[in-house]
Structure formats: C-alpha cells, structure tokens
Design an enzyme around this catalytic site. Structure first.
Site, PDB file in Angstrom:
ATOM      1  N   HIS A 258      11.543  73.940  18.169  1.00 38.55           N
ATOM      2  CA  HIS A 258      10.144  73.435  17.818  1.00 38.55           C
ATOM      3  C   HIS A 258      10.090  72.205  17.934  1.00 38.55           C
ATOM      4  O   HIS A 258       8.960  71.427  18.495  1.00 38.55           O
ATOM      5  CB  HIS A 258       9.396  74.129  16.633  1.00 38.55           C
ATOM      6  CG  HIS A 258       9.716  73.105  15.567  1.00 38.55           C
ATOM      7  ND1 HIS A 258      10.719  73.610  14.576  1.00 38.55           N
ATOM      8  CD2 HIS A 258       9.535  72.138  14.902  1.00 38.55           C
ATOM      9  CE1 HIS A 258      10.943  72.719  13.597  1.00 38.55           C
ATOM     10  NE2 HIS A 258      10.077  71.832  13.909  1.00 38.55           N
TER      11      HIS A 258
ATOM     12  N   SER B 263      13.420  68.136  10.615  1.00 37.28           N
ATOM     13  CA  SER B 263      13.750  69.221  11.585  1.00 37.28           C
ATOM     14  C   SER B 263      14.837  68.954  12.520  1.00 37.28           C
ATOM     15  O   SER B 263      14.719  68.089  13.312  1.00 37.28           O
ATOM     16  CB  SER B 263      12.330  69.724  11.986  1.00 37.28           C
ATOM     17  OG  SER B 263      11.795  70.601  11.010  1.00 37.28           O
TER      18      SER B 263
ATOM     19  N   ASP C 264      15.011  79.465  16.336  1.00 35.49           N
ATOM     20  CA  ASP C 264      14.401  77.874  16.146  1.00 35.49           C
ATOM     21  C   ASP C 264      15.429  76.809  16.565  1.00 35.49           C
ATOM     22  O   ASP C 264      15.519  76.091  15.707  1.00 35.49           O
ATOM     23  CB  ASP C 264      13.624  77.625  14.955  1.00 35.49           C
ATOM     24  CG  ASP C 264      12.921  76.312  14.921  1.00 35.49           C
ATOM     25  OD1 ASP C 264      12.332  75.872  16.139  1.00 35.49           O
ATOM     26  OD2 ASP C 264      12.658  75.707  13.842  1.00 35.49           O
TER      27      ASP C 264
END
Length: 229
Positions: free
Chosen positions: A79, A180, A108
């Site tokens: 993402h 992230s 992801d």
C-alpha cells in the site's frame, strides 16, 4: 498513506534453482538468514545494526518505510507504493531511485529494485515467524508520520494471528503513519515482520501489526505475487 488495494499483483520473475529443497535466486544471491549473526549485547547495538538498512520511501504523495534485504532490493508494504512504478529512497545521506518489481496485495508486501545500488549497502537478516514467542521483546523502526526518519519504538509480541492466508505478528510497539513497510526485529536484530499500519487500521484501533516475514520469501524468489502473498 493510501489504504491497501483489493487483491491484485504484478511480478517480475527471475530464474531460480533449488538447494536443499528450497527455491533460491541464482542472481542476485540469496537473502542472508539469521544463522550467520551473533546476538548483540545491548539494545543500542541492535538499533545500530538495523538503522543503516532502513530506508525512507517517497512514493508520489505517499510516505513510508522499507528495508534492504539485498544490497539492491528493498522490502516494503504494497500500500506504500500503490499505483507507482518507481519511488525515491533515502538511506542516511544517500538518495536512490527504485523500481517497483513485485507486488502482493494480499499480504501487503512489495519488492523494490534499486538503481545504481551501493554494493556495500548494509542489509537486514530475516528470520521466521515460527521463532517469535508471545512476550518476546521486539523493536519497530520506520519514518513515523512520514518525516521522522529512523524512529525506533519498543514493545513485545502480543500474539501471533492468522487472518485468512496471512500470518500477522501483533505487537504493542507503536506503529504510526509512515512506519508502514519498516522492519519489526527481535533483540538479535533479525527481521521477523514488516510493519503495516493498513493492516492495523483494518483489524482494530490502538493495535500494531506486522506481516510475518515468512510471506516475503516467495516474493524474493519470484513467486506468490498473485494477490494472496
């Protein structure tokens, strides 16, 4: 950061061979594993070993983190690089451009190929989620809020959870926007997971999750980029 997209993926598949029943890339060399390292004596040594392998990522308007698993390849979240074919990396004072070569939306995760890499670039050794234990101390590293690079937080493994086909490491180490794609490491400096704020937001508020590092192995070997990770 944009939210994780529906399952889809693209993949650049290199040639592979088989050694001891495990598929390994012939070019570039296999990712280093935890067996080659001796646990450092202090938390400061762990952080000092990990930080040089961690990169801040600028992917269009999105900001995130990644870490070198080979001198010319970076692991991050799907993402973080969604919709981008190339991204910018900053490692210390060095800037790089990298191409998005593998994306697995289901787990992801994404692999970036670095242009004109430094052959002496430090890398992070990878472990297995099967060695993670509830209560074990872990460290999350990333670019908190997209601008605070090399932010280090500490916590414990709260649980190991399987959500569909994806194994997640639940932790109370703080994971913020921009974290992230950064590594979750144990006290030996070995990567056990890839921090994912998108997964945390989907599963619950105030809970940190990292995608188990096991899901990276097939991607690094040119497999598994079909959405399931």
């Amino acid at each position: 950061e944009p939210a994780a997209a529906p399952d889809s993926g693209v993949n650049a598949t290199p040639d592979a061979t088989t050694t001891a029943g495990v598929s390994l890339l012939t070019t570039p060399p296999p990712v280093e594993t935890a067996a080659a390292t001796t646990p450092p004596a202090s938390l400061e040594e762990v952080v000092g070993r990990v930080l040089p392998a961690v990169a801040s990522i600028a992917a269009g308007q999105a900001r995130g983190t990644g870490f070198f698993v080979r001198h010319d390849q970076v692991l991050t979240n799907a993402h973080v690089v969604e919709g981008q074919s190339s991204v910018k990396l900053q490692v210390g004072e060095s800037m790089y451009t990298a191409r998005v070569v593998t994306v697995a939306q289901g787990s992801d995760l994404a692999i970036l190929q670095v242009y004109s890499p430094d052959p002496k670039q430090p890398i992070l050794r990878l472990g297995l989620s099967s060695t993670a234990r509830v209560g074990q101390e872990v460290i999350a590293v990333g670019s908190a809020l997209g601008v605070l690079s090399n932010t280090v937080t500490r916590g414990i493994v709260s649980a190991i959870r399987d959500v569909g086909t994806v194994r997640l490491i639940q932790t109370d180490a703080a994971i913020n926007p921009g974290n992230s794609g950064g590594p979750l490491v144990d006290r030996s400096g070995v990567g056990s997971g890839v921090n994912s704020l998108a997964v945390a937001a989907r599963e619950g508020q105030g809970i940190g999750f990292a995608v188990a590092i096991d899901h990276a192995a097939p991607l690094l070997n040119g497999q598994g980029a079909n959405g399931s990770g």
